[in-house]
Scaffold this active site. Sequence first.
Site, PDB file in Angstrom:
ATOM      1  N   ASP A 151       0.837  -1.206   0.000  1.00 33.44           N
ATOM      2  CA  ASP A 151       0.000   0.000   0.000  1.00 33.44           C
ATOM      3  C   ASP A 151       0.874   1.260   0.000  1.00 33.44           C
ATOM      4  O   ASP A 151       0.559   2.254  -0.664  1.00 33.44           O
ATOM      5  CB  ASP A 151      -0.912   0.004   1.229  1.00 33.44           C
ATOM      6  CG  ASP A 151      -1.764  -1.252   1.318  1.00 33.44           C
ATOM      7  OD1 ASP A 151      -2.206  -1.736   0.259  1.00 33.44           O
ATOM      8  OD2 ASP A 151      -1.964  -1.750   2.441  1.00 33.44           O
ATOM      9  N   HIS A 180      -5.146  -3.701   5.533  1.00 36.23           N
ATOM     10  CA  HIS A 180      -4.557  -4.048   4.233  1.00 36.23           C
ATOM     11  C   HIS A 180      -5.595  -4.598   3.260  1.00 36.23           C
ATOM     12  O   HIS A 180      -5.344  -5.541   2.526  1.00 36.23           O
ATOM     13  CB  HIS A 180      -3.430  -5.071   4.432  1.00 36.23           C
ATOM     14  CG  HIS A 180      -2.679  -5.413   3.178  1.00 36.23           C
ATOM     15  ND1 HIS A 180      -2.076  -4.456   2.385  1.00 36.23           N
ATOM     16  CD2 HIS A 180      -2.439  -6.610   2.578  1.00 36.23           C
ATOM     17  CE1 HIS A 180      -1.495  -5.056   1.351  1.00 36.23           C
ATOM     18  NE2 HIS A 180      -1.703  -6.357   1.438  1.00 36.23           N
TER      19      HIS A 180
END
Length: 340
Positions: A151, A180
């Site tokens: 990310d 996530h």
Amino acid sequence: MVKAVVLGAAGGIGQPLALLLKANPLVTELGLFDIVNTPGVAADLSHISTPAKVEGFLPPDDGLKKALAGADIVVIPAGVPRKPGMTRDDLFKINAGIVKDLAAGIATTAPKAFVLVISNPVNSTVPIVAEVFKKFGVFDPKRLFGVTTLDVVRASTFVAEILGDLSLSKDVVVPVVGGHSGVTIVPLLSQSSHPLPAGFAKDSYDTLVNRIQFGGDEVVKAKSGAGSATLSMAYAGAEFAAKIIRAVKGEKGIVAPSYVSVEADAAGGAALTKELGQELAFFSSNVELGTDGVTKIIPLGKITEAEQTLITAALPELVKNIETGVNFIAAAYSTEEPRL
């Protein structure tokens, strides 16, 4: 001497991840485990002119135990990748049992290793590993990490693209907090080392946030069902593993976001809980790394109203994801006892 182990080493993430770890000069031994093909992957990697000795193991003859023996750092990309139309719940049902069994292997063979979980859905698989370790009496919250680095990598790349200079992508640092998957991924763009252009439009901001949150969908779609974000995830996993190794070897001041137990740092966890306004067992925030793993959980700090809205939206999903992992292990061990 550093022994790194990849569990799921023959898969789409595992092979490039193993390659990148073999290329890391700080790794002196590389153990590979998977249900198929691992000896071949190990033989291939063993011809590369870097220090790490490579061995590959399969399940027969205590292969998992042999792979994990003496491990300092264990990275887990094992499991089935996401395919078009597959929900996080679908993925969980497939991967939860795999992660549970691997966690039991680590608990019995390498309980002091630093464990980096890549297997999705990370928001639930990290709690699975934690609960298994608790069952075996070896849980150390400072040594368990959910790898959210992809990310951060995506955020850095996408911001550099907006700034019109991809050469900046290695220098752009955007904290990404929460979890996530999907709405739990919260990029703190206001804290970016390289600010977005003045007057950056709200619709452009929303598009950027959405792309960071759902970048995995972009890759799954582009691969037309033939795979997920394997190469970028391998890169991100290797980057985070390298930071752990450097910190363990004594390098100071290494900070990276990771999905960790708030118990890993009582003071930092308490400050983070106060900012969030509710208690969570796990949360991804900037973490300072040290020789024992998590040295400090760094609070969110000053955030914008838009970022607060994103965090508020993330919290219920995170609670649900964490409970899913915890409940899975509670149910699993209601019919079997953990064995050392």
